[in-house]
Design a protein around this motif. Structure first.
Motif, PDB file in Angstrom:
ATOM      1  N   VAL A   1       0.843  -1.205   0.000  1.00 44.69           N
ATOM      2  CA  VAL A   1       0.000   0.000   0.000  1.00 44.69           C
ATOM      3  C   VAL A   1       0.878   1.254   0.000  1.00 44.69           C
ATOM      4  N   ILE A   2       1.918   1.258   0.789  1.00 47.64           N
ATOM      5  CA  ILE A   2       2.832   2.405   0.870  1.00 47.64           C
ATOM      6  C   ILE A   2       3.554   2.605  -0.465  1.00 47.64           C
ATOM      7  N   ALA A   3       4.006   1.530  -1.073  1.00 45.25           N
ATOM      8  CA  ALA A   3       4.683   1.639  -2.374  1.00 45.25           C
ATOM      9  C   ALA A   3       3.720   2.150  -3.442  1.00 45.25           C
ATOM     10  N   ALA A   4       2.462   1.726  -3.383  1.00 48.20           N
ATOM     11  CA  ALA A   4       1.465   2.227  -4.341  1.00 48.20           C
ATOM     12  C   ALA A   4       1.231   3.720  -4.129  1.00 48.20           C
ATOM     13  N   ALA A   5       1.158   4.159  -2.875  1.00 44.11           N
ATOM     14  CA  ALA A   5       0.969   5.579  -2.573  1.00 44.11           C
ATOM     15  C   ALA A   5       2.155   6.404  -3.062  1.00 44.11           C
ATOM     16  N   ARG A   6       3.328   5.855  -2.985  1.00 39.59           N
ATOM     17  CA  ARG A   6       4.519   6.554  -3.503  1.00 39.59           C
ATOM     18  C   ARG A   6       4.453   6.728  -5.021  1.00 39.59           C
ATOM     19  N   ARG A   7       3.674   5.870  -5.689  1.00 29.40           N
ATOM     20  CA  ARG A   7       3.470   5.997  -7.136  1.00 29.40           C
ATOM     21  C   ARG A   7       2.302   6.944  -7.440  1.00 29.40           C
TER      22      ARG A   7
ATOM     23  N   ALA B   1       1.405  -1.001  10.046  1.00 25.34           N
ATOM     24  CA  ALA B   1       1.214  -0.422   8.716  1.00 25.34           C
ATOM     25  C   ALA B   1       0.931   1.074   8.802  1.00 25.34           C
ATOM     26  N   LYS B   2       0.080   1.473   9.737  1.00 25.20           N
ATOM     27  CA  LYS B   2      -0.231   2.907   9.910  1.00 25.20           C
ATOM     28  C   LYS B   2       1.024   3.689  10.290  1.00 25.20           C
ATOM     29  N   ALA B   3       1.815   3.137  11.182  1.00 24.62           N
ATOM     30  CA  ALA B   3       3.056   3.802  11.594  1.00 24.62           C
ATOM     31  C   ALA B   3       4.028   3.888  10.413  1.00 24.62           C
ATOM     32  N   ASN B   4       4.129   2.820   9.623  1.00 25.73           N
ATOM     33  CA  ASN B   4       5.021   2.824   8.467  1.00 25.73           C
ATOM     34  C   ASN B   4       4.588   3.843   7.417  1.00 25.73           C
ATOM     35  N   ALA B   5       3.272   3.976   7.208  1.00 21.41           N
ATOM     36  CA  ALA B   5       2.763   4.961   6.242  1.00 21.41           C
ATOM     37  C   ALA B   5       3.077   6.379   6.711  1.00 21.41           C
ATOM     38  N   ALA B   6       2.942   6.617   8.006  1.00 28.61           N
ATOM     39  CA  ALA B   6       3.263   7.943   8.548  1.00 28.61           C
ATOM     40  C   ALA B   6       4.755   8.245   8.369  1.00 28.61           C
ATOM     41  N   LYS B   7       5.603   7.257   8.668  1.00 28.69           N
ATOM     42  CA  LYS B   7       7.057   7.443   8.499  1.00 28.69           C
ATOM     43  C   LYS B   7       7.424   7.703   7.041  1.00 28.69           C
ATOM     44  N   ALA B   8       6.694   7.071   6.125  1.00 21.73           N
ATOM     45  CA  ALA B   8       6.979   7.220   4.693  1.00 21.73           C
ATOM     46  C   ALA B   8       6.374   8.508   4.120  1.00 21.73           C
TER      47      ALA B   8
ATOM     48  N   THR C   1      -3.265   6.740   2.238  1.00 20.19           N
ATOM     49  CA  THR C   1      -3.451   5.343   2.631  1.00 20.19           C
ATOM     50  C   THR C   1      -4.488   5.213   3.733  1.00 20.19           C
ATOM     51  N   ARG C   2      -5.116   4.043   3.764  1.00 19.69           N
ATOM     52  CA  ARG C   2      -6.006   3.663   4.867  1.00 19.69           C
ATOM     53  C   ARG C   2      -5.722   2.202   5.192  1.00 19.69           C
ATOM     54  N   PHE C   3      -5.768   1.887   6.459  1.00 17.42           N
ATOM     55  CA  PHE C   3      -5.565   0.514   6.902  1.00 17.42           C
ATOM     56  C   PHE C   3      -6.666   0.161   7.881  1.00 17.42           C
ATOM     57  N   ARG C   4      -7.167  -1.066   7.781  1.00 17.95           N
ATOM     58  CA  ARG C   4      -8.205  -1.482   8.723  1.00 17.95           C
ATOM     59  C   ARG C   4      -8.113  -2.976   9.015  1.00 17.95           C
ATOM     60  N   VAL C   5      -8.488  -3.298  10.243  1.00 24.27           N
ATOM     61  CA  VAL C   5      -8.608  -4.693  10.635  1.00 24.27           C
ATOM     62  C   VAL C   5      -9.895  -5.203  10.002  1.00 24.27           C
ATOM     63  N   GLY C   6      -9.811  -6.334   9.329  1.00 23.17           N
ATOM     64  CA  GLY C   6     -11.015  -6.866   8.707  1.00 23.17           C
ATOM     65  C   GLY C   6     -10.836  -8.267   8.177  1.00 23.17           C
ATOM     66  N   ASP C   7     -11.961  -8.931   8.031  1.00 21.23           N
ATOM     67  CA  ASP C   7     -12.049 -10.266   7.447  1.00 21.23           C
ATOM     68  C   ASP C   7     -12.133 -10.087   5.931  1.00 21.23           C
ATOM     69  N   LEU C   8     -11.190 -10.622   5.191  1.00 24.27           N
ATOM     70  CA  LEU C   8     -11.158 -10.438   3.741  1.00 24.27           C
ATOM     71  C   LEU C   8     -12.420 -10.944   3.066  1.00 24.27           C
ATOM     72  N   TYR C   9     -13.001 -12.010   3.620  1.00 24.62           N
ATOM     73  CA  TYR C   9     -14.176 -12.619   3.004  1.00 24.62           C
ATOM     74  C   TYR C   9     -15.445 -11.788   3.220  1.00 24.62           C
ATOM     75  N   ALA C  10     -15.395 -10.861   4.168  1.00 27.08           N
ATOM     76  CA  ALA C  10     -16.569 -10.033   4.472  1.00 27.08           C
ATOM     77  C   ALA C  10     -16.319  -8.554   4.175  1.00 27.08           C
ATOM     78  N   SER C  11     -15.179  -8.224   3.601  1.00 27.46           N
ATOM     79  CA  SER C  11     -14.816  -6.829   3.343  1.00 27.46           C
ATOM     80  C   SER C  11     -15.309  -6.370   1.974  1.00 27.46           C
ATOM     81  N   ASP C  12     -15.580  -5.090   1.891  1.00 25.25           N
ATOM     82  CA  ASP C  12     -15.957  -4.469   0.614  1.00 25.25           C
ATOM     83  C   ASP C  12     -14.711  -3.816   0.026  1.00 25.25           C
ATOM     84  N   PHE C  13     -14.291  -4.281  -1.128  1.00 21.24           N
ATOM     85  CA  PHE C  13     -13.177  -3.668  -1.835  1.00 21.24           C
ATOM     86  C   PHE C  13     -13.580  -3.399  -3.287  1.00 21.24           C
ATOM     87  N   SER C  14     -14.875  -3.124  -3.480  1.00 21.11           N
ATOM     88  CA  SER C  14     -15.432  -2.944  -4.818  1.00 21.11           C
ATOM     89  C   SER C  14     -14.923  -1.701  -5.535  1.00 21.11           C
TER      90      SER C  14
END
Length: 191
Positions: free
Chosen positions: A74-80, A97-104, A110-123
């Motif tokens: 995610v951080i590398a994508a944001a850098r692009r 991940a949140k700390a790494n994004a802030a450092k970068a 970027t956004r990061f969240r705890v979630g179940d991949l099978y129940a998440s919306d990434f549409s």
């Protein structure tokens, strides 16, 4: 460090991969901890770059990393210039991940969240990245087909999506493979 060699060889053989693959660098936990689908195995920087390049990630993209770990994709994508979203079951990884994004300096993209991949919306993704295990990819495949719009690119580090959805392109980096698929109208009808 405990390594379940027998289980690893069975998974590799079931996927048609050579049994003599080297241990993955920086392998944190070779067996998934209780409550998680896969162990934390970060992709090396050169693989992250190759995945994003293969998907053609740019400023108009929204990249979702499913099982984002420490947020490096995610951080590398944001850098692009892209927007990035990471989802992971492990709250420790999300905090990292949140700390790494802030450092970068890319926390605003970027956004990061705890979630179940099978129940998440990434549409709203235009690109989805994965470094999961074969059984997780196979379980996610119909969800990807259901949620993602035609034209969305899916990139996986090492593991494929089964015989009924062969990759459009695959690249080799040393002994590592990355694979690319594009969501098509036919996938939407196949679900």
């Amino acid at each position: 460090m405990y390594i379940d060699i027998k289980r690893r060889r069975l998974v590799l053989a079931a996927c048609g991969l050579p049994l003599a693959l080297p241990a993955l660098p920086t392998l944190a936990q070779p067996v998934a901890p209780p409550g998680l689908d896969v162990p934390y195995e970060p992709s090396p920087p050169e693989v992250v770059d190759a995945m994003l390049k293969l998907a053609g990630v740019g400023p108009n993209d929204t990249v979702y990393d499913l099982g984002c770990g420490d947020g490096r994709i995610v951080i590398a994508a944001a850098r692009r210039g892209a927007k990035g979203v990471g989802i992971d079951l492990d709250p420790k990884r999300i905090a990292e991940a949140k700390a790494n994004a802030a450092k970068a300096g890319v926390a605003g993209r970027t956004r990061f969240r705890v979630g179940d991949l099978y129940a998440s919306d990434f549409s709203d993704a235009t690109v989805v990245t994965l470094f999961l295990w074969p059984h997780v990819n196979l379980k996610l495949k119909p969800i990807l087909w259901q949620q993602l719009r035609p034209g969305t690119r899916v990139v996986s580090h090492i593991w494929e999506m089964g015989q009924d959805w062969p990759p459009e392109r695959s690249e080799t980096l040393g002994r590592r493979r990355i694979h690319l698929w594009t969501i098509r109208d036919a996938h939407k009808r196949a679900r």
